[in-house]
Write a protein that holds these residues in place. Sequence first.
Motif, PDB file in Angstrom:
ATOM      1  N   GLY A   1       0.687  -1.305  -0.225  1.00 45.75           N
ATOM      2  CA  GLY A   1      -0.083  -0.035   0.083  1.00 45.75           C
ATOM      3  C   GLY A   1       0.871   1.374   0.015  1.00 45.75           C
ATOM      4  O   GLY A   1       0.654   2.137  -0.678  1.00 45.75           O
ATOM      5  N   SER A   2       1.941   1.118   0.669  1.00 46.08           N
ATOM      6  CA  SER A   2       2.979   2.445   0.865  1.00 46.08           C
ATOM      7  C   SER A   2       3.458   2.471  -0.529  1.00 46.08           C
ATOM      8  O   SER A   2       3.690   3.550  -0.939  1.00 46.08           O
ATOM      9  CB  SER A   2       3.895   2.104   1.723  1.00 46.08           C
ATOM     10  OG  SER A   2       3.312   2.112   3.127  1.00 46.08           O
ATOM     11  N   LEU A   3       3.997   1.431  -1.074  1.00 49.56           N
ATOM     12  CA  LEU A   3       4.429   1.668  -2.569  1.00 49.56           C
ATOM     13  C   LEU A   3       3.426   2.265  -3.658  1.00 49.56           C
ATOM     14  O   LEU A   3       3.899   3.124  -4.206  1.00 49.56           O
ATOM     15  CB  LEU A   3       4.973   0.474  -3.193  1.00 49.56           C
ATOM     16  CG  LEU A   3       6.088  -0.368  -2.235  1.00 49.56           C
ATOM     17  CD1 LEU A   3       6.310  -1.576  -2.903  1.00 49.56           C
ATOM     18  CD2 LEU A   3       7.431   0.690  -2.629  1.00 49.56           C
ATOM     19  N   ARG A   4       2.299   1.897  -3.176  1.00 46.97           N
ATOM     20  CA  ARG A   4       1.200   2.511  -4.313  1.00 46.97           C
ATOM     21  C   ARG A   4       1.142   3.910  -4.006  1.00 46.97           C
ATOM     22  O   ARG A   4       0.978   4.837  -4.956  1.00 46.97           O
ATOM     23  CB  ARG A   4      -0.062   1.787  -4.280  1.00 46.97           C
ATOM     24  CG  ARG A   4      -0.427   0.762  -5.219  1.00 46.97           C
ATOM     25  CD  ARG A   4      -1.999   0.175  -5.150  1.00 46.97           C
ATOM     26  NE  ARG A   4      -2.484   0.001  -3.899  1.00 46.97           N
ATOM     27  CZ  ARG A   4      -2.165  -1.016  -3.021  1.00 46.97           C
ATOM     28  NH1 ARG A   4      -1.660  -2.095  -3.524  1.00 46.97           N
ATOM     29  NH2 ARG A   4      -2.884  -1.122  -1.869  1.00 46.97           N
ATOM     30  N   SER A   5       0.823   4.223  -2.758  1.00 49.60           N
ATOM     31  CA  SER A   5       0.568   5.630  -2.449  1.00 49.60           C
ATOM     32  C   SER A   5       1.811   6.676  -2.267  1.00 49.60           C
ATOM     33  O   SER A   5       1.535   7.768  -2.367  1.00 49.60           O
ATOM     34  CB  SER A   5      -0.373   5.594  -1.168  1.00 49.60           C
ATOM     35  OG  SER A   5       0.361   5.348  -0.110  1.00 49.60           O
ATOM     36  N   GLY A   6       2.991   6.090  -2.245  1.00 47.96           N
ATOM     37  CA  GLY A   6       4.110   6.619  -1.851  1.00 47.96           C
ATOM     38  C   GLY A   6       4.059   7.324  -0.346  1.00 47.96           C
ATOM     39  O   GLY A   6       4.889   8.267   0.101  1.00 47.96           O
ATOM     40  N   LYS A   7       3.234   6.982   0.543  1.00 46.98           N
ATOM     41  CA  LYS A   7       3.096   7.290   1.816  1.00 46.98           C
ATOM     42  C   LYS A   7       3.385   6.248   2.750  1.00 46.98           C
ATOM     43  O   LYS A   7       2.690   5.099   2.524  1.00 46.98           O
ATOM     44  CB  LYS A   7       1.770   8.077   2.122  1.00 46.98           C
ATOM     45  CG  LYS A   7       1.726   9.417   1.423  1.00 46.98           C
ATOM     46  CD  LYS A   7       0.482  10.125   1.779  1.00 46.98           C
ATOM     47  CE  LYS A   7       0.295  11.530   1.312  1.00 46.98           C
ATOM     48  NZ  LYS A   7      -0.691  12.135   1.667  1.00 46.98           N
ATOM     49  N   THR A   8       4.166   6.321   3.728  1.00 45.73           N
ATOM     50  CA  THR A   8       4.233   5.144   4.813  1.00 45.73           C
ATOM     51  C   THR A   8       3.429   5.361   5.989  1.00 45.73           C
ATOM     52  O   THR A   8       2.904   4.283   6.865  1.00 45.73           O
ATOM     53  CB  THR A   8       5.646   5.049   5.083  1.00 45.73           C
ATOM     54  OG1 THR A   8       6.162   6.341   5.825  1.00 45.73           O
ATOM     55  CG2 THR A   8       6.540   4.645   3.967  1.00 45.73           C
TER      56      THR A   8
ATOM     57  N   LYS B   1      15.860   5.056   6.308  1.00 46.67           N
ATOM     58  CA  LYS B   1      15.820   3.799   5.716  1.00 46.67           C
ATOM     59  C   LYS B   1      14.210   3.047   5.889  1.00 46.67           C
ATOM     60  O   LYS B   1      14.061   2.464   5.052  1.00 46.67           O
ATOM     61  CB  LYS B   1      16.751   2.793   6.464  1.00 46.67           C
ATOM     62  CG  LYS B   1      16.903   1.604   6.034  1.00 46.67           C
ATOM     63  CD  LYS B   1      18.030   0.693   7.001  1.00 46.67           C
ATOM     64  CE  LYS B   1      17.888  -0.842   6.817  1.00 46.67           C
ATOM     65  NZ  LYS B   1      18.812  -1.358   7.948  1.00 46.67           N
ATOM     66  N   LYS B   2      13.788   3.488   6.610  1.00 47.99           N
ATOM     67  CA  LYS B   2      12.379   3.035   6.901  1.00 47.99           C
ATOM     68  C   LYS B   2      11.452   3.757   6.014  1.00 47.99           C
ATOM     69  O   LYS B   2      10.178   3.530   6.229  1.00 47.99           O
ATOM     70  CB  LYS B   2      11.837   3.025   8.622  1.00 47.99           C
ATOM     71  CG  LYS B   2      12.921   2.097   9.288  1.00 47.99           C
ATOM     72  CD  LYS B   2      12.210   0.551   8.932  1.00 47.99           C
ATOM     73  CE  LYS B   2      12.977  -0.098   9.964  1.00 47.99           C
ATOM     74  NZ  LYS B   2      12.909  -1.609   9.717  1.00 47.99           N
ATOM     75  N   LYS B   3      12.024   4.655   5.543  1.00 45.61           N
ATOM     76  CA  LYS B   3      10.987   5.532   4.566  1.00 45.61           C
ATOM     77  C   LYS B   3      10.057   6.472   5.285  1.00 45.61           C
ATOM     78  O   LYS B   3       8.901   6.680   4.772  1.00 45.61           O
ATOM     79  CB  LYS B   3      10.457   4.799   3.392  1.00 45.61           C
ATOM     80  CG  LYS B   3      11.373   3.923   2.528  1.00 45.61           C
ATOM     81  CD  LYS B   3      11.967   4.693   1.854  1.00 45.61           C
ATOM     82  CE  LYS B   3      12.784   4.092   0.690  1.00 45.61           C
ATOM     83  NZ  LYS B   3      14.069   4.570   0.170  1.00 45.61           N
ATOM     84  N   VAL B   4      10.247   6.977   6.458  1.00 42.66           N
ATOM     85  CA  VAL B   4       9.489   7.659   7.049  1.00 42.66           C
ATOM     86  C   VAL B   4       8.944   9.104   6.469  1.00 42.66           C
ATOM     87  O   VAL B   4       9.821   9.452   5.476  1.00 42.66           O
ATOM     88  CB  VAL B   4       9.987   8.516   8.570  1.00 42.66           C
ATOM     89  CG1 VAL B   4      10.494   7.344   9.509  1.00 42.66           C
ATOM     90  CG2 VAL B   4      11.044   9.310   8.410  1.00 42.66           C
ATOM     91  N   GLY B   5       7.588   9.193   6.687  1.00 36.11           N
ATOM     92  CA  GLY B   5       7.151  10.508   5.949  1.00 36.11           C
ATOM     93  C   GLY B   5       7.591  11.798   6.286  1.00 36.11           C
ATOM     94  O   GLY B   5       7.487  12.838   5.684  1.00 36.11           O
ATOM     95  N   GLY B   6       8.280  11.923   7.791  1.00 36.46           N
ATOM     96  CA  GLY B   6       8.547  13.107   8.428  1.00 36.46           C
ATOM     97  C   GLY B   6       9.410  12.724   9.789  1.00 36.46           C
ATOM     98  O   GLY B   6       9.402  11.747  10.199  1.00 36.46           O
ATOM     99  N   ILE B   7       9.967  13.437  10.160  1.00 30.81           N
ATOM    100  CA  ILE B   7      10.842  13.463  11.407  1.00 30.81           C
ATOM    101  C   ILE B   7      10.541  14.567  12.327  1.00 30.81           C
ATOM    102  O   ILE B   7      10.528  15.840  12.139  1.00 30.81           O
ATOM    103  CB  ILE B   7      12.295  13.344  11.113  1.00 30.81           C
ATOM    104  CG1 ILE B   7      12.867  12.157  10.277  1.00 30.81           C
ATOM    105  CG2 ILE B   7      13.140  13.485  12.593  1.00 30.81           C
ATOM    106  CD1 ILE B   7      14.429  12.123   9.797  1.00 30.81           C
TER     107      ILE B   7
END
Length: 118
Positions: free
Chosen positions: A18-25, A79-85
């Motif tokens: 789902g994350s790959l499809r939407s581009g959001k983790t 590495k975990k492809k977070v959306g923000g920090i």
Amino acid sequence: MIKKVVSETGYMPDGIAGSLRSGKTYVIGVILTDVSDPLMSTWAKDVEKMLSEKSYSTILMNTAEKYHKEEEAIYLSLKKKVGGIIICPTQENSGTIKYLIKINMPFILLVSCQPCNV
């Protein structure tokens, strides 16, 4: 109806697909200097609750005021492809903040009373 089928079959959607499809983790990295500090731990709990209510997960990391651990936490977050920090940086160096700006990573900076040379 859908919840019943999910319950009966044990189906679990693939979050990574789902994350790959939407581009959001829907994952936020939370990097703190000392999670044993009562104020910081209370704050971390409240942030996690707020993000959870918005369907975000958190990765909580403690740097123990060590710059190298801060760098490792940022690396893990990327590495975990977070959306923000959300970060409370060590005061040793502003390099990690400059790096987040350079790579265009959305972040919230929590600062203490000590000056930060960004």
